[in-house]
Design a protein around this motif. Sequence first.
Motif, PDB file in Angstrom:
ATOM      1  N   CYS A  53       0.941  -1.201   0.150  1.00 39.89           N
ATOM      2  CA  CYS A  53      -0.010   0.142   0.053  1.00 39.89           C
ATOM      3  C   CYS A  53       0.907   1.322  -0.059  1.00 39.89           C
ATOM      4  O   CYS A  53       2.262   1.173   0.458  1.00 39.89           O
ATOM      5  CB  CYS A  53      -0.749   0.033   1.117  1.00 39.89           C
ATOM      6  N   ILE A  54       0.377   2.432  -0.528  1.00 36.95           N
ATOM      7  CA  ILE A  54       1.185   3.567  -0.775  1.00 36.95           C
ATOM      8  C   ILE A  54       0.735   4.572   0.351  1.00 36.95           C
ATOM      9  O   ILE A  54      -0.760   4.836   0.614  1.00 36.95           O
ATOM     10  CB  ILE A  54       0.970   4.386  -1.972  1.00 36.95           C
ATOM     11  N   SER A  55       1.850   5.126   0.890  1.00 40.35           N
ATOM     12  CA  SER A  55       1.526   6.260   2.095  1.00 40.35           C
ATOM     13  C   SER A  55       2.671   7.095   2.136  1.00 40.35           C
ATOM     14  O   SER A  55       3.881   6.697   1.609  1.00 40.35           O
ATOM     15  CB  SER A  55       1.400   5.450   3.295  1.00 40.35           C
ATOM     16  N   ILE A  56       2.664   8.222   2.619  1.00 43.92           N
ATOM     17  CA  ILE A  56       3.713   8.875   2.633  1.00 43.92           C
ATOM     18  C   ILE A  56       4.890   8.524   3.578  1.00 43.92           C
ATOM     19  O   ILE A  56       5.767   8.448   3.158  1.00 43.92           O
ATOM     20  CB  ILE A  56       3.087  10.615   3.389  1.00 43.92           C
ATOM     21  N   ASN A  57       4.621   8.008   4.786  1.00 43.41           N
ATOM     22  CA  ASN A  57       5.330   7.191   5.468  1.00 43.41           C
ATOM     23  C   ASN A  57       6.297   6.273   4.743  1.00 43.41           C
ATOM     24  O   ASN A  57       7.634   6.257   4.832  1.00 43.41           O
ATOM     25  CB  ASN A  57       4.705   6.727   6.817  1.00 43.41           C
ATOM     26  N   GLU A  58       5.477   5.208   4.139  1.00 42.23           N
ATOM     27  CA  GLU A  58       6.261   4.197   3.477  1.00 42.23           C
ATOM     28  C   GLU A  58       7.117   4.515   2.044  1.00 42.23           C
ATOM     29  O   GLU A  58       8.234   4.205   2.022  1.00 42.23           O
ATOM     30  CB  GLU A  58       5.261   3.110   3.199  1.00 42.23           C
ATOM     31  N   ALA A  59       6.409   5.392   1.466  1.00 42.16           N
ATOM     32  CA  ALA A  59       7.128   5.781   0.227  1.00 42.16           C
ATOM     33  C   ALA A  59       8.028   6.966   0.213  1.00 42.16           C
ATOM     34  O   ALA A  59       9.179   6.827  -0.436  1.00 42.16           O
ATOM     35  CB  ALA A  59       6.099   6.348  -0.889  1.00 42.16           C
ATOM     36  N   ILE A  60       7.607   7.953   1.104  1.00 41.80           N
ATOM     37  CA  ILE A  60       8.702   8.997   0.985  1.00 41.80           C
ATOM     38  C   ILE A  60       9.727   9.134   2.306  1.00 41.80           C
ATOM     39  O   ILE A  60      10.898   9.039   1.997  1.00 41.80           O
ATOM     40  CB  ILE A  60       7.928  10.351   1.368  1.00 41.80           C
ATOM     41  N   TYR A  61       9.096   8.791   3.723  1.00 40.89           N
ATOM     42  CA  TYR A  61      10.131   8.729   4.623  1.00 40.89           C
ATOM     43  C   TYR A  61      11.020   7.307   4.660  1.00 40.89           C
ATOM     44  O   TYR A  61      12.135   7.358   4.978  1.00 40.89           O
ATOM     45  CB  TYR A  61       9.628   8.744   6.062  1.00 40.89           C
ATOM     46  N   LYS A  62      10.414   6.354   4.256  1.00 43.57           N
ATOM     47  CA  LYS A  62      11.255   5.164   4.189  1.00 43.57           C
ATOM     48  C   LYS A  62      11.897   4.676   2.652  1.00 43.57           C
ATOM     49  O   LYS A  62      12.323   3.746   2.672  1.00 43.57           O
ATOM     50  CB  LYS A  62      10.306   3.730   4.735  1.00 43.57           C
ATOM     51  N   LYS A  63      11.443   5.659   2.029  1.00 43.05           N
ATOM     52  CA  LYS A  63      11.858   5.513   0.559  1.00 43.05           C
ATOM     53  C   LYS A  63      11.446   4.045  -0.102  1.00 43.05           C
ATOM     54  O   LYS A  63      12.483   3.440  -0.868  1.00 43.05           O
ATOM     55  CB  LYS A  63      13.364   5.850   0.391  1.00 43.05           C
ATOM     56  N   ASN A  64      10.464   3.693   0.305  1.00 42.07           N
ATOM     57  CA  ASN A  64       9.995   2.279  -0.549  1.00 42.07           C
ATOM     58  C   ASN A  64       9.164   2.793  -1.757  1.00 42.07           C
ATOM     59  O   ASN A  64       7.944   2.652  -1.789  1.00 42.07           O
ATOM     60  CB  ASN A  64       9.068   1.990   0.686  1.00 42.07           C
ATOM     61  N   TRP A  65       9.759   3.232  -2.802  1.00 41.65           N
ATOM     62  CA  TRP A  65       9.208   3.652  -4.009  1.00 41.65           C
ATOM     63  C   TRP A  65       8.615   2.535  -4.763  1.00 41.65           C
ATOM     64  O   TRP A  65       7.619   2.947  -5.585  1.00 41.65           O
ATOM     65  CB  TRP A  65      10.384   4.445  -4.957  1.00 41.65           C
ATOM     66  N   ILE A 129      -2.598  21.126   6.504  1.00 41.73           N
ATOM     67  CA  ILE A 129      -3.815  22.082   6.496  1.00 41.73           C
ATOM     68  C   ILE A 129      -4.429  21.576   7.787  1.00 41.73           C
ATOM     69  O   ILE A 129      -4.827  22.567   8.719  1.00 41.73           O
ATOM     70  CB  ILE A 129      -4.895  21.761   5.332  1.00 41.73           C
ATOM     71  N   LEU A 130      -4.680  20.263   8.296  1.00 42.68           N
ATOM     72  CA  LEU A 130      -5.491  19.886   9.527  1.00 42.68           C
ATOM     73  C   LEU A 130      -4.578  19.902  10.676  1.00 42.68           C
ATOM     74  O   LEU A 130      -4.997  19.558  11.628  1.00 42.68           O
ATOM     75  CB  LEU A 130      -6.107  18.710   9.137  1.00 42.68           C
ATOM     76  N   ASP A 131      -2.935  19.816  10.432  1.00 43.77           N
ATOM     77  CA  ASP A 131      -2.226  19.692  11.489  1.00 43.77           C
ATOM     78  C   ASP A 131      -2.683  18.334  12.062  1.00 43.77           C
ATOM     79  O   ASP A 131      -2.400  18.027  13.325  1.00 43.77           O
ATOM     80  CB  ASP A 131      -2.085  20.669  12.375  1.00 43.77           C
ATOM     81  N   ASP A 132      -2.704  17.222  11.164  1.00 46.63           N
ATOM     82  CA  ASP A 132      -2.818  15.882  11.637  1.00 46.63           C
ATOM     83  C   ASP A 132      -1.936  15.019  10.984  1.00 46.63           C
ATOM     84  O   ASP A 132      -2.098  14.651   9.712  1.00 46.63           O
ATOM     85  CB  ASP A 132      -4.333  15.442  11.329  1.00 46.63           C
ATOM     86  N   PRO A 133      -0.936  14.428  11.664  1.00 48.85           N
ATOM     87  CA  PRO A 133       0.222  13.734  11.203  1.00 48.85           C
ATOM     88  C   PRO A 133      -0.323  12.309  10.681  1.00 48.85           C
ATOM     89  O   PRO A 133       0.463  11.421  10.049  1.00 48.85           O
ATOM     90  CB  PRO A 133       1.338  13.772  12.370  1.00 48.85           C
ATOM     91  N   SER A 134      -1.654  11.841  11.351  1.00 49.02           N
ATOM     92  CA  SER A 134      -2.072  10.487  10.953  1.00 49.02           C
ATOM     93  C   SER A 134      -2.355  10.221   9.558  1.00 49.02           C
ATOM     94  O   SER A 134      -2.361   9.136   9.020  1.00 49.02           O
ATOM     95  CB  SER A 134      -3.411  10.244  11.691  1.00 49.02           C
ATOM     96  N   TYR A 135      -2.331  11.488   8.544  1.00 51.53           N
ATOM     97  CA  TYR A 135      -2.514  11.341   7.190  1.00 51.53           C
ATOM     98  C   TYR A 135      -1.364  10.744   6.540  1.00 51.53           C
ATOM     99  O   TYR A 135      -1.229  10.090   5.662  1.00 51.53           O
ATOM    100  CB  TYR A 135      -2.923  12.556   6.638  1.00 51.53           C
ATOM    101  N   GLU A 136      -0.288  10.783   7.194  1.00 54.29           N
ATOM    102  CA  GLU A 136       1.280  10.254   6.785  1.00 54.29           C
ATOM    103  C   GLU A 136       1.217   8.937   6.830  1.00 54.29           C
ATOM    104  O   GLU A 136       1.673   8.079   5.912  1.00 54.29           O
ATOM    105  CB  GLU A 136       2.255  10.903   7.659  1.00 54.29           C
ATOM    106  N   MET A 137       0.181   8.257   7.570  1.00 53.83           N
ATOM    107  CA  MET A 137       0.155   6.779   7.696  1.00 53.83           C
ATOM    108  C   MET A 137      -0.647   6.071   6.985  1.00 53.83           C
ATOM    109  O   MET A 137      -0.571   5.058   6.721  1.00 53.83           O
ATOM    110  CB  MET A 137       0.189   6.549   9.293  1.00 53.83           C
ATOM    111  N   ARG A 138      -1.585   6.768   6.677  1.00 54.63           N
ATOM    112  CA  ARG A 138      -2.972   6.205   5.805  1.00 54.63           C
ATOM    113  C   ARG A 138      -2.220   5.678   4.439  1.00 54.63           C
ATOM    114  O   ARG A 138      -1.495   6.070   3.798  1.00 54.63           O
ATOM    115  CB  ARG A 138      -3.723   7.184   5.282  1.00 54.63           C
ATOM    116  N   CYS A 139      -2.584   4.356   4.401  1.00 56.39           N
ATOM    117  CA  CYS A 139      -2.076   3.328   3.289  1.00 56.39           C
ATOM    118  C   CYS A 139      -3.189   3.069   2.220  1.00 56.39           C
ATOM    119  O   CYS A 139      -4.348   2.692   2.791  1.00 56.39           O
ATOM    120  CB  CYS A 139      -1.692   2.281   3.989  1.00 56.39           C
ATOM    121  N   ALA A 140      -3.181   3.267   0.890  1.00 49.11           N
ATOM    122  CA  ALA A 140      -4.278   2.747   0.046  1.00 49.11           C
ATOM    123  C   ALA A 140      -3.686   1.943  -0.954  1.00 49.11           C
ATOM    124  O   ALA A 140      -2.413   1.990  -1.337  1.00 49.11           O
ATOM    125  CB  ALA A 140      -4.522   4.134  -0.570  1.00 49.11           C
TER     126      ALA A 140
END
Length: 189
Positions: A53-65, A129-140
Motif C-alpha cells: 500500500c502507498i503512504s507518505i510514511n512508506e514511500a517518502i520517509y522510508k523511501k519504499n518507491w 492543513i489539518l495539522d494531523d500527522p495521522s494522514y502520513e500513515m494512511r495506506c491505500a
Amino acid sequence: MQRRQGRVSAGLLLLLYQIFQVGIQNIPSVTLGVLVLNIFLFLNPVRPLSEVCISINEAIYKKNWQRLLLSPFHHADDWHLYYNMISMLWKGLMLERRLKSIWFAYIIAVFSVLIGVVYMALEFLLVRILDDPSYEMRCAVGFSGVLFALKVLNNHYNPGRVSSVLGLRISSKYACWVELVAIHLISPG
C-alpha cells in the motif's frame, strides 16, 4: 489490510462471469491485460497488502518507491477487485478502441504511477492543513485512482452527459470529482 491469498470468492466469480458475458474476444488487448494482471495479483499477491500500500510514511520517509508501482494493482478484497475491474472493463471498451492500444497502455502506465504521487501530495496537504500527522500513515491500494483519471478522459471525449451521484444529477464533467470526494469520505484508503 489483510486478505487470504488465492481464495476464489463471490466477487471474483461475478467478475469472471461479467468478463465472459462480454466475451474475451471482444475485450481490447490492453484492457484484457490489465484485467488479467489485477486478477492474477489478487490471487497471487507480490506481498501482503500492508507491504504494497502507498503512504507518505512508506514511500517518502522510508523511501519504499516500489509501492508506487505495486499499490494500484493490489486490492483489499474481492469486492474491491470486482468494482474496480468492472469499471476498467467498461472504460477500456470505450477508450482503448478510440485511443488505440499503444496510447491506451501508455496512459494506464502513466496514470498508475501518477495517481500514487497525487494521493501522497493530497495526504501531505491534509497533514499541513489539518495539522494531523495521522494522514502520513494512511495506506491505500487499488486501481480506483486510475479509473477516476480514465473517467475524466472519457468525459473529455464524450461531453454533455449527465450522471447521478448520490441521487443528485450532475454534469459528467464534474461528477467524477464529486464521486472522488464522496468515496474518499465514505471509504478512505
